[in-house]
Motif scaffolding. Structure first.
Motif, PDB file in Angstrom:
ATOM      1  N   UNK A  19       0.794  -1.279  -0.098  1.00 33.37           N
ATOM      2  CA  UNK A  19      -0.041   0.043   0.197  1.00 33.37           C
ATOM      3  C   UNK A  19       0.743   1.273  -0.064  1.00 33.37           C
ATOM      4  N   UNK A  20       1.883   1.269   0.739  1.00 33.73           N
ATOM      5  CA  UNK A  20       2.880   2.212   0.363  1.00 33.73           C
ATOM      6  C   UNK A  20       3.351   2.598  -0.774  1.00 33.73           C
ATOM      7  N   UNK A  21       3.669   1.437  -1.552  1.00 36.13           N
ATOM      8  CA  UNK A  21       4.257   1.569  -3.021  1.00 36.13           C
ATOM      9  C   UNK A  21       3.004   2.196  -3.705  1.00 36.13           C
ATOM     10  N   UNK A  22       1.718   1.612  -3.654  1.00 30.22           N
ATOM     11  CA  UNK A  22       0.557   1.990  -4.305  1.00 30.22           C
ATOM     12  C   UNK A  22       0.237   3.548  -4.079  1.00 30.22           C
ATOM     13  N   UNK A  23       0.541   4.129  -2.945  1.00 29.06           N
ATOM     14  CA  UNK A  23       0.307   5.301  -2.629  1.00 29.06           C
ATOM     15  C   UNK A  23       1.794   6.476  -3.212  1.00 29.06           C
ATOM     16  N   UNK A  24       2.487   5.834  -4.030  1.00 21.36           N
ATOM     17  CA  UNK A  24       3.834   6.407  -4.500  1.00 21.36           C
ATOM     18  C   UNK A  24       4.797   6.815  -3.486  1.00 21.36           C
ATOM     19  N   UNK A  25       4.770   6.317  -2.246  1.00 23.23           N
ATOM     20  CA  UNK A  25       5.866   6.607  -1.242  1.00 23.23           C
ATOM     21  C   UNK A  25       7.070   5.732  -1.515  1.00 23.23           C
ATOM     22  N   UNK A  26       8.090   6.303  -1.025  1.00 21.87           N
ATOM     23  CA  UNK A  26       9.468   5.408  -0.940  1.00 21.87           C
ATOM     24  C   UNK A  26       9.632   5.003   0.389  1.00 21.87           C
ATOM     25  N   UNK A  27       9.944   3.635   0.271  1.00 22.62           N
ATOM     26  CA  UNK A  27      10.218   2.827   1.345  1.00 22.62           C
ATOM     27  C   UNK A  27      11.418   2.169   1.658  1.00 22.62           C
ATOM     28  N   UNK A  28      11.734   2.385   3.120  1.00 29.29           N
ATOM     29  CA  UNK A  28      12.985   1.340   3.493  1.00 29.29           C
ATOM     30  C   UNK A  28      12.452   0.584   4.748  1.00 29.29           C
ATOM     31  N   UNK A  29      12.710  -0.739   4.397  1.00 32.40           N
ATOM     32  CA  UNK A  29      12.084  -1.473   5.594  1.00 32.40           C
ATOM     33  C   UNK A  29      13.432  -2.060   6.277  1.00 32.40           C
ATOM     34  N   UNK A  30      12.992  -2.550   7.431  1.00 28.25           N
ATOM     35  CA  UNK A  30      14.083  -3.207   8.369  1.00 28.25           C
ATOM     36  C   UNK A  30      13.861  -4.611   8.362  1.00 28.25           C
ATOM     37  N   UNK A  31      14.879  -5.328   8.381  1.00 31.55           N
ATOM     38  CA  UNK A  31      14.899  -6.945   8.406  1.00 31.55           C
ATOM     39  C   UNK A  31      16.187  -7.106   9.283  1.00 31.55           C
ATOM     40  N   UNK A  32      16.133  -8.442   9.787  1.00 27.75           N
ATOM     41  CA  UNK A  32      17.108  -8.844  10.693  1.00 27.75           C
ATOM     42  C   UNK A  32      18.273  -9.452   9.976  1.00 27.75           C
ATOM     43  N   UNK A  33      18.141  -9.682   8.506  1.00 29.55           N
ATOM     44  CA  UNK A  33      19.266 -10.246   7.847  1.00 29.55           C
ATOM     45  C   UNK A  33      19.025  -9.807   6.326  1.00 29.55           C
ATOM     46  N   UNK A  34      20.374  -9.955   5.490  1.00 28.21           N
ATOM     47  CA  UNK A  34      20.109  -9.588   4.035  1.00 28.21           C
ATOM     48  C   UNK A  34      19.433 -10.718   3.481  1.00 28.21           C
ATOM     49  N   UNK A  35      19.368 -11.993   3.915  1.00 29.11           N
ATOM     50  CA  UNK A  35      18.564 -12.867   3.190  1.00 29.11           C
ATOM     51  C   UNK A  35      16.964 -12.544   3.219  1.00 29.11           C
ATOM     52  N   UNK A  36      16.478 -12.123   4.260  1.00 26.75           N
ATOM     53  CA  UNK A  36      15.181 -11.820   4.430  1.00 26.75           C
ATOM     54  C   UNK A  36      14.912 -10.453   3.234  1.00 26.75           C
ATOM     55  N   UNK A  37      15.768  -9.689   3.663  1.00 27.50           N
ATOM     56  CA  UNK A  37      15.670  -8.352   2.806  1.00 27.50           C
ATOM     57  C   UNK A  37      15.794  -8.442   1.281  1.00 27.50           C
ATOM     58  N   UNK A  38      16.355  -9.310   0.856  1.00 30.03           N
ATOM     59  CA  UNK A  38      16.556  -9.673  -0.737  1.00 30.03           C
ATOM     60  C   UNK A  38      15.461 -10.503  -1.072  1.00 30.03           C
TER      61      UNK A  38
END
Length: 334
Positions: A19-38
């Motif tokens: 929904x953030x992307x649909x609203x044209x926001x730019x998003x940085x999300x937190x994760x515990x590992x690069x694996x989850x982020x990717x």
């Protein structure tokens, strides 16, 4: 706007990303590992890095966990804090639930105040657990009601007591922080009950599914042939409506400084089983043949009008939520 989303690999956060992307926001999300982020980035292959990226936060229970995560160029304007443990399996209530919930919440607020002066609003995932009083229901549950649970009760009770305590104490800590520290940002808190609906985040396996959806997973895997358990919390919300509520809480100035009870209404486990039997006849043999229907009369009343009026939420019905959930579980191997 540029938004930091904590707990990016969580059930609710995955829908918030959409929904953030649909609203044209730019998003940085937190994760515990690069694996989850990717893995999360791979679900959005057509989104550029300046629109969607991640930072590592290994342990939200550390006091300075978010010190670096809140720094950004261009700078953040809003934060969605969804990171908090949700399970009833705590062996050490303080270490497993109370500290991560409370320190995680106050930690990010301190980090924003210190390092991200451009942030104007923070929306925090709380829970109906911070509202409900299982020992005596009020006439109506609304945003003015608080669970009376204490720290001592949270430390000395069972897993569900510790969970309820963690959510209440974390939310109280957030409101106390704003009152005492008077930061440059406002907060909103969102208090959902049972959260149902489709799984969109990448699952390692079906064992890692969120707590609220475990019943449906177990039903369609034939683990409840002997009957249904009693409905744990008799009100619910679809995860997509909850994610919309989070995004609108940072988009709408009138949401600032408000607490929201986010619920579509009441339900029973027998209704969930009925919906699965009706829409997935091939699963009928996996479900219990007979099950008791709990009383239709609700044990308490609730008022969700603020979420409709301020956030403009039009709640999804249970049949669509459960049908979409089952399809999503089937897509990951259920």
């Amino acid at each position: 706007m540029r938004v930091l989303l904590t707990g990016g690999s969580g059930f609710i956060a995955a829908h918030c990303v959409d929904y953030l992307l649909q609203g044209n926001h730019s998003v940085v999300f937190t994760v515990r590992s690069h694996d989850k982020g990717k893995r999360i980035l791979s679900n959005h292959p057509n989104v550029s890095q300046n629109k969607l990226s991640y930072v590592i936060v290994e342990d939200i229970a550390k006091e300075d966990a978010f010190e670096e995560a809140v720094k950004s160029d261009p700078p953040f304007e809003a934060v969605l804090h969804t990171a908090s443990p949700f399970h009833f399996k705590a062996t050490d209530p303080k270490k497993d639930l109370l500290d991560p919930a409370t320190i995680g919440t106050t930690g990010i607020l301190k980090a924003i105040k210190k390092n991200a002066p451009t942030v104007k609003h923070v929306a925090i995932t709380s829970s109906f657990a911070s509202i409900i009083n299982p020992n005596g229901h009020p006439e109506v549950y609304n945003e003015g009601v608080w669970n009376p649970i204490t720290m001592d009760e949270s430390l000395n009770g069972d897993g569900s007591t510790a969970y309820r305590g963690s959510k209440k104490l974390a939310e109280v800590a957030a409101w106390d922080f704003v009152e005492k520290e008077k930061p440059n940002f406002t907060i909103s808190t969102l208090c959902p009950p049972t959260v149902l609906g489709p799984v969109v985040h990448y699952l390692n396996d079906l064992a890692s599914i969120n707590t609220s959806n475990e019943l449906v997973r177990d039903l369609i895997q034939g683990k409840m042939e002997k009957g249904l358990p009693p409905t744990r919390t008799i009100i619910w919300v679809d995860v997509r409506d909850l994610a919309r509520a989070h995004v609108r809480a940072i988009e709408r100035p009138e949401a600032a400084g408000k607490r929201f009870l986010i619920t579509a209404g009441s339900y029973r486990n027998s209704e969930v089983a009925d919906i699965i039997k009706k829409n997935f006849p091939d699963l009928k043999s996996k479900l219990p043949e007979k099950y008791e229907r709990e009383p239709a009369e609700d044990p308490f009343k609730y008022d969700n009008s603020r979420s409709k009026e301020v956030l403009g939420i039009k709640y999804m019905d249970l049949e669509k939520s459960i049908t979409d959930l089952v399809k999503s579980l089937q897509s990951v191997g259920a």
